[in-house]
Motif scaffolding. Structure first.
Motif, PDB file in Angstrom:
ATOM      1  N   ALA A 288       0.840  -1.205   0.000  1.00 40.70           N
ATOM      2  CA  ALA A 288       0.000   0.000   0.000  1.00 40.70           C
ATOM      3  C   ALA A 288       0.874   1.253   0.000  1.00 40.70           C
ATOM      4  O   ALA A 288       1.896   1.313   0.691  1.00 40.70           O
ATOM      5  N   GLU A 289       0.464   2.257  -0.768  1.00 44.51           N
ATOM      6  CA  GLU A 289       1.241   3.494  -0.879  1.00 44.51           C
ATOM      7  C   GLU A 289       1.136   4.298   0.413  1.00 44.51           C
ATOM      8  O   GLU A 289       0.065   4.399   1.010  1.00 44.51           O
ATOM      9  N   LYS A 290       2.247   4.869   0.842  1.00 44.27           N
ATOM     10  CA  LYS A 290       2.343   5.493   2.166  1.00 44.27           C
ATOM     11  C   LYS A 290       1.351   6.637   2.359  1.00 44.27           C
ATOM     12  O   LYS A 290       0.550   6.625   3.297  1.00 44.27           O
ATOM     13  N   ASN A 291       1.424   7.664   1.531  1.00 42.48           N
ATOM     14  CA  ASN A 291       0.615   8.858   1.766  1.00 42.48           C
ATOM     15  C   ASN A 291      -0.875   8.550   1.728  1.00 42.48           C
ATOM     16  O   ASN A 291      -1.647   9.018   2.566  1.00 42.48           O
ATOM     17  N   THR A 292      -1.279   7.755   0.750  1.00 46.24           N
ATOM     18  CA  THR A 292      -2.695   7.400   0.642  1.00 46.24           C
ATOM     19  C   THR A 292      -3.161   6.643   1.871  1.00 46.24           C
ATOM     20  O   THR A 292      -4.266   6.868   2.387  1.00 46.24           O
ATOM     21  N   THR A 293      -2.312   5.748   2.360  1.00 45.38           N
ATOM     22  CA  THR A 293      -2.665   4.948   3.531  1.00 45.38           C
ATOM     23  C   THR A 293      -2.796   5.812   4.775  1.00 45.38           C
ATOM     24  O   THR A 293      -3.783   5.737   5.513  1.00 45.38           O
ATOM     25  N   LEU A 294      -1.818   6.688   5.014  1.00 42.00           N
ATOM     26  CA  LEU A 294      -1.805   7.466   6.247  1.00 42.00           C
ATOM     27  C   LEU A 294      -2.891   8.538   6.265  1.00 42.00           C
ATOM     28  O   LEU A 294      -3.336   8.958   7.334  1.00 42.00           O
ATOM     29  N   GLN A 295      -3.329   8.992   5.086  1.00 45.28           N
ATOM     30  CA  GLN A 295      -4.410   9.983   5.048  1.00 45.28           C
ATOM     31  C   GLN A 295      -5.709   9.430   5.615  1.00 45.28           C
ATOM     32  O   GLN A 295      -6.583  10.177   6.052  1.00 45.28           O
ATOM     33  N   LYS A 296      -5.838   8.100   5.628  1.00 41.99           N
ATOM     34  CA  LYS A 296      -7.075   7.478   6.099  1.00 41.99           C
ATOM     35  C   LYS A 296      -7.134   7.384   7.618  1.00 41.99           C
ATOM     36  O   LYS A 296      -8.199   7.069   8.165  1.00 41.99           O
ATOM     37  N   VAL A 297      -6.014   7.631   8.289  1.00 42.03           N
ATOM     38  CA  VAL A 297      -5.995   7.521   9.746  1.00 42.03           C
ATOM     39  C   VAL A 297      -6.498   8.834  10.325  1.00 42.03           C
ATOM     40  O   VAL A 297      -5.758   9.821  10.415  1.00 42.03           O
ATOM     41  N   GLN A 298      -7.755   8.875  10.697  1.00 42.03           N
ATOM     42  CA  GLN A 298      -8.334  10.104  11.206  1.00 42.03           C
ATOM     43  C   GLN A 298      -9.422   9.827  12.229  1.00 42.03           C
ATOM     44  O   GLN A 298      -9.982   8.732  12.285  1.00 42.03           O
ATOM     45  N   LEU A 299      -9.683  10.828  13.077  1.00 43.86           N
ATOM     46  CA  LEU A 299     -10.748  10.770  14.069  1.00 43.86           C
ATOM     47  C   LEU A 299     -11.919  11.581  13.538  1.00 43.86           C
ATOM     48  O   LEU A 299     -11.720  12.610  12.881  1.00 43.86           O
ATOM     49  N   SER A 300     -13.126  11.142  13.851  1.00 53.49           N
ATOM     50  CA  SER A 300     -14.315  11.791  13.281  1.00 53.49           C
ATOM     51  C   SER A 300     -15.349  12.080  14.361  1.00 53.49           C
ATOM     52  O   SER A 300     -15.467  11.368  15.354  1.00 53.49           O
ATOM     53  N   GLY A 301     -16.105  13.151  14.123  1.00 54.73           N
ATOM     54  CA  GLY A 301     -17.270  13.454  14.936  1.00 54.73           C
ATOM     55  C   GLY A 301     -16.963  13.871  16.361  1.00 54.73           C
ATOM     56  O   GLY A 301     -17.773  13.634  17.264  1.00 54.73           O
ATOM     57  N   ILE A 302     -15.811  14.492  16.612  1.00 58.86           N
ATOM     58  CA  ILE A 302     -15.436  14.893  17.970  1.00 58.86           C
ATOM     59  C   ILE A 302     -15.562  16.408  18.101  1.00 58.86           C
ATOM     60  O   ILE A 302     -15.014  17.159  17.291  1.00 58.86           O
ATOM     61  N   THR A 303     -16.257  16.854  19.122  1.00 57.96           N
ATOM     62  CA  THR A 303     -16.340  18.294  19.433  1.00 57.96           C
ATOM     63  C   THR A 303     -15.597  18.552  20.734  1.00 57.96           C
ATOM     64  O   THR A 303     -14.482  19.024  20.727  1.00 57.96           O
ATOM     65  N   HIS A 304     -16.218  18.203  21.872  1.00 59.66           N
ATOM     66  CA  HIS A 304     -15.494  18.253  23.141  1.00 59.66           C
ATOM     67  C   HIS A 304     -14.453  17.142  23.186  1.00 59.66           C
ATOM     68  O   HIS A 304     -14.747  16.005  22.824  1.00 59.66           O
ATOM     69  N   TRP A 305     -13.265  17.484  23.646  1.00 60.41           N
ATOM     70  CA  TRP A 305     -12.275  16.427  23.923  1.00 60.41           C
ATOM     71  C   TRP A 305     -12.370  16.138  25.421  1.00 60.41           C
ATOM     72  O   TRP A 305     -12.070  16.992  26.245  1.00 60.41           O
ATOM     73  N   ASN A 306     -12.791  14.920  25.739  1.00 61.10           N
ATOM     74  CA  ASN A 306     -12.976  14.544  27.133  1.00 61.10           C
ATOM     75  C   ASN A 306     -11.617  14.445  27.827  1.00 61.10           C
ATOM     76  O   ASN A 306     -10.763  13.643  27.437  1.00 61.10           O
ATOM     77  N   VAL A 307     -11.398  15.281  28.852  1.00 59.07           N
ATOM     78  CA  VAL A 307     -10.102  15.299  29.535  1.00 59.07           C
ATOM     79  C   VAL A 307     -10.165  14.602  30.894  1.00 59.07           C
ATOM     80  O   VAL A 307      -9.236  14.706  31.691  1.00 59.07           O
ATOM     81  N   ASP A 308     -11.248  13.894  31.176  1.00 60.77           N
ATOM     82  CA  ASP A 308     -11.406  13.245  32.477  1.00 60.77           C
ATOM     83  C   ASP A 308     -11.265  11.734  32.333  1.00 60.77           C
ATOM     84  O   ASP A 308     -12.209  11.041  31.944  1.00 60.77           O
ATOM     85  N   PRO A 309     -10.070  11.189  32.628  1.00 56.09           N
ATOM     86  CA  PRO A 309      -9.872   9.738  32.468  1.00 56.09           C
ATOM     87  C   PRO A 309     -10.627   8.911  33.484  1.00 56.09           C
ATOM     88  O   PRO A 309     -10.700   7.684  33.361  1.00 56.09           O
TER      89      PRO A 309
END
Length: 986
Positions: free
Chosen positions: A137-158
């Motif tokens: 698999a080609e590097k750039n095309t592959t790594l572009q797919k690694v993403q997070l979706s639908g996040i507004t608040h970032w939960n900071v309480d573990p």
């Protein structure tokens, strides 16, 4: 230790330690199915004190995937991958340093790879492989797919429920190699150190100024922070073009996830969400968000309502009601100029509220919709990837680059630490001590010196200040340690200085004062010289220099570079400088992307220890190339240009010579503004559709100008010209010329219909599609062979001699005709008529059309002329009384070569005589079969053989019937045939 002593500089900007001897022969051969263990040491962005998201949590790494890519044919391809779970990741001396060992199964010993680290992104990477990503698999095309979706608040309480939205912050790191140069050659149990991980998100802090009793905190209480216009999706891996050149830990512009939506309303931080503790004066380390860019319209004007901004909620003086104030992320320049800031990954944006003039708006929405009023705030953007170590306390930060621990040899050279703080009072050195941290050392005269006065404030303006550390020669016989104490705000930290009793064995390669792993020259500045300085220790030792070719690249060519092979610089100085200037690319080389690379390896030794360093000398011609055809038929087809480039590009402009050339469809992308990335492997397709006008003979050009999108530009604007022609299927001709084309002593010409004065002239020969006439008899009257000075007759009326056969202009060999219109066939097409250059500058086309339409000469014999189509040769009535053949002796030539008279030939049904002119053989030019056979070019290319074209062939056979062929040796376009013109009646 801050210097790089033992490694090729280009690899990781850090050395590679061989945990076991890398040269041992008892390792099993590595490869598919064989385990390969590699140990990675990484640095995280921040070393900090108090947070809402605690330092151990912000720096927590719960999983790491490592993807290994191998450079193959102009691109990186996935070779293997493996992951380290949380249990196998441990602190490496501090919470912001991690170490782990990982096992691969497909790597091959000695092969070189680029490694990509993805921390805290296990689910996203697992999804890649579930979707079918695999080896190759080609590097750039592959790594572009690694993403997070639908996040507004970032939960900071573990502490929230594990099934909730809390997650560790994804990070990315990568070995800093380039197009195969500097990739790591693997060996069993090797250690890879010096990698930095970047957080994929930015952090925003808000603080009310509390510097003194009259500061803003005395009359304003913070209640909430609303965040507007931020993306809900984010890419874990940034675009490489968004990084600072030569850096793998500093971005310059944001990487926006494809199809990411921007929040419609505000994201509210008011204490109601888990982990969000808003005090009256501070909201810190709670707001984490994806990258955003400053929105602008087509005139580059900032779109105020779409800016990422904050709305601060608070109570002013005695107000009991919360009111709201808009604060933009901007930087105030001199005068009234304001620069709006992109939100960048791995950056912290500290907003300090310094003055409130009155109450704000009643609602957050009103404040957002209005101009910022009644609140003054300072915005400080802090790049967490710019520095090696960040300390934070009381809302203020201090950064140390490259870090807080320094290693010196017995004879160590001075080292520099860069220090930066956002504390208004700056920072200061408050003490220097021995190892017991109690015994002071005089910072001016002791063994450990600094170049800053004690208790003198530095960097109060927030700038980065360098401080030089110097050690005396260590003759104590023992290693020693010293500490340098630095204070900012109410916090003290210390630097640790270790000095050994061993002499330094090192090599440092620099250019313009900076440690380098390569010298880059481009075609835009190839006349500029660059200096390469090599400093080594011990000074009295020799330095070995090896200049070698790299991979399949052409070697660097220039002056000042060491000669190919190994040379030696004798010891004594420990310092040597090369002044290197590349040899300019030739014009031919500049037509396509090209890179020339040589590798320089430097080695020295003290007799026991050896050290090496490497640098790559690269000369790059940044440009683009494409598979543009010579001509495009105007037949309604959609064509594709495949653009290959080693730089990002954009279509800048499109100029048409006529509106009736293109018929751009919605699926086409030949449009101004279309962009493409650097891609030399598969390229980027640009599609366009031409107009459908087969019978018109339309002809025109489309100039497409491509520009570099880098700043500064990597290549000058490049124009690709599309030549579009309409298929010309003429009506029946209006009569045959009275003679072949001949040379009358001053020009190429022929006789009118019915004029038989020169009907027996042999005429001159032409290659197919050439406007240059070729003599039909040798100048010396003795030899049939080519090789003597033979006359050429230029279309502009110039006679010259020539020794080399078939190097003058002619139509290229690969011609295909598409979509023949209804009622016509391939052999009805007058192709050479379509491509005729009436200026004569290119020397190709239909010689009959050229002779009668060029310049101001008017129509020859008052008519328009053209070469016949292939089908027009079929309309012959054979007069067998004239088909008597005899080889004409060379001595019967009369006058110029164009005036050779031949008594034998073929008569058409229109009673037009075609002499047995013979021909010149393709590729050799030898005269053959004069007065035995006749060969006449048509204007139609072969339908079956790309090297050939249709011609009239007649010669003595049992039935004496002429043929129209394209498959004989003599039908090749490099052959020399006679030409008989016809009247063009359209």
């Amino acid at each position: 230790m801050q210097k790089l002593f033992y490694a090729p500089l280009f690899l990781l900007m850090a050395y590679i330690c061989w945990g076991c001897s890398a040269d041992r022969d008892d390792f099993h051969s590595l490869g598919t199915g064989k385990d390969t263990r590699l140990t990675f040491s990484v640095s995280l962005p921040t070393k900090a004190n108090t947070y809402s998201l605690k330092p151990t949590n912000e720096n927590n790494v719960s999983s790491i995937y490592v993807l290994a890519f191998k450079y193959q044919t102009n691109r990186y391809e996935l070779a293997d991958w493996s992951q380290a779970p949380e249990s196998d990741i441990w602190d490496n001396g501090d919470s912001n340093k991690k170490k782990f060992t990982i096992t691969f199964t497909r790597l091959k010993k000695g092969d070189s790879y680029k490694f990509v680290l993805l921390a805290n992104a296990k689910d996203e990477v697992d999804a890649l492989f579930q979707d079918g990503v695999t080896v190759g698999a080609e590097k750039n095309t592959t790594l572009q797919k690694v993403q997070l979706s639908g996040i507004t608040h970032w939960n900071v309480d573990p502490s929230t429920d594990p099934s909730s939205s809390y997650r560790d912050i994804p990070m990315w790191g990568e070995t800093p190699s380039h197009n195969g140069t500097g990739d790591m050659a693997v060996s069993q149990d090797m250690n890879i150190t010096g990698l930095k991980l970047l957080r994929m998100v930015a952090r925003i802090n808000v603080r009310v100024d509390d510097a003194n009793a009259t500061s803003a905190s005395s009359y304003f209480k913070l209640k909430s922070v609303d965040l507007y216009n931020v993306h809900q999706n984010g890419r874990v891996v940034p675009d490489m073009k968004k990084l600072v050149d030569g850096s793998m830990s500093k971005v310059t512009t944001p990487t926006i996830a494809k199809d990411s939506e921007v929040t419609k309303g505000p994201i509210v931080y008011d204490g109601s969400m888990a982990g969000c503790a808003v005090s009256d004066a501070e909201l810190s380390n709670t707001i984490y968000t994806f990258e955003t860019e400053v929105p602008r319209d087509g005139n580059k004007k900032v779109l105020y309502d779409k800016l990422t901004c904050l709305v601060i909620g608070g109570q002013f003086e005695s107000d009991t009601k919360t009111t709201y104030y808009r604060v933009n992320l901007n930087k105030k320049e001199s005068g009234d100029k304001v620069t709006y800031l992109d939100v960048l990954r791995n950056h912290t944006y500290n907003i300090k509220i310094v003055k409130i003039k009155g109450s704000g708006y009643d609602t957050s929405k009103e404040a957002f919709d209005a101009k910022a009023i009644n609140m003054e705030a300072e915005v400080v953007g802090w790049d967490d990837g710019e520095v090696g170590e960040i300390n934070e306390s009381g809302g203020y930060r201090l950064a140390l680059s490259p870090g807080s621990i320094f290693e010196f040899y017995r004879n160590g050279d001075p080292q520099i630490v860069n220090i930066k703080t956002d504390y208004p009072g700056g920072w200061k050195v408050v003490g220097v001590t021995e190892a017991d941290k109690k015994t002071p050392i005089d910072p001016n005269t002791g063994w450990l010196k600094v170049d800053k006065l004690m208790n003198a404030a530095q960097g109060k303006d927030g700038s980065k200040v360098p401080m030089t550390l110097t050690v005396a020669l260590n003759e104590t016989g023992e290693n020693r340690v010293g500490y340098i104490y630095i204070q900012y705000a109410n916090t003290k930290i210390y630097l640790t200085v270790n000095q050994s009793t061993e002499d330094e064995v090192s090599i440092e390669v620099t250019s313009n004062g900076q440690v380098v792993s390569e010298l880059l020259f481009t075609s835009m500045d190839e006349t500029i010289s660059q200096k390469l300085n090599i400093k080594w220790s011990p000074k009295g030792r020799d330095l070995s220099v090896v200049n070698s070719n790299f991979g399949n690249y052409k070697p660097f060519v220039g002056t000042g570079v060491p000669v190919l092979g190994e040379t030696t610089i004798s010891g004594g100085t420990g310092n040597y400088t090369y002044t290197i200037t590349p040899t300019a690319f030739t014009e031919k080389e500049k037509e396509s992307p090209l890179e020339k690379i040589s590798k320089l390896d430097f080695t020295t030794t003290d007799g026991i220890r050896s050290v090496s360093a490497s640098v790559f000398i690269r000369h790059v011609n940044y440009t683009l190339s494409t598979n543009v055809k010579t001509y495009y038929d105007s037949n309604g087809s959609t064509y594709t240009l495949n653009i290959k480039s080693n730089a990002d590009w954009r279509i800048k402009s499109i100029e048409r010579s006529s509106d009736k050339l293109l018929n751009i469809q919605t699926t086409d992308n030949l449009k101004v503004g279309t962009t493409g990335d650097a891609n030399l492997s598969t390229g980027t397709d640009v599609r366009f559709t031409v107009i459908k006008e087969e019978l018109s003979g339309i002809r025109g050009t489309v100039d497409v100008v491509f520009e570099s999108t880098d700043n500064p530009k990597k290549f000058a604007d490049k124009t690709i010209t599309l030549k579009i022609i309409g298929g010309y299927y003429p009506k029946k001709h209006g009569g045959w010329a009275g003679s072949n084309i001949y040379w009358d002593g001053t020009k190429l010409t022929f006789d009118d219909v019915g004029v038989k004065t020169r009907e027996k002239y042999q005429g001159v020969f032409f290659n197919w599609g050439s406007l240059w006439g070729i003599a039909s008899a040798p100048n010396d009257g003795e030899s049939l062979k080519w090789g003597h000075n033979v006359n050429l007759y230029a279309p502009g009326g110039v006679q010259t001699t020539y020794d080399n056969w078939a190097t003058w202009p002619r139509v290229e060999e690969a011609i295909t005709i598409y979509n023949v219109p209804e009622g016509k066939e391939h052999r009805d097409r007058a192709y050479l008529y379509e491509v005729t250059d009436l200026t004569g500058s290119t020397g190709i086309g239909d010689i009959c059309r050229y002779l009668t339409e060029k310049g101001t000469n008017g129509l020859l014999h008052g008519k328009k002329w053209r070469m016949p189509t292939s089908n027009e040769f079929t309309d012959f009535k054979v007069d067998e009384t004239t088909l008597s053949f005899a080889n004409l002796p060379l001595t019967s030539a009369e006058g110029a070569s164009g005036e050779r008279k031949l008594n034998y030939g073929l008569t058409s049904k229109e009673n037009v005589f075609f002499p047995n002119s013979g021909y010149r053989v393709n590729n050799s030019g030898t005269l053959r079969n004069i007065s035995l056979e006749g060969y006449y070019w048509s204007s139609t290319p072969s339908q079956n053989y790309y090297l050939n074209a249709y011609a009239l062939n007649f010669f003595k056979t049992s039935d004496s019937v002429p043929t129209i062929g394209d498959h004989y040796d003599a039908g090749q376009r490099k052959s020399g045939f006679s030409v008989r013109c016809v009247v063009d009646e359209k």
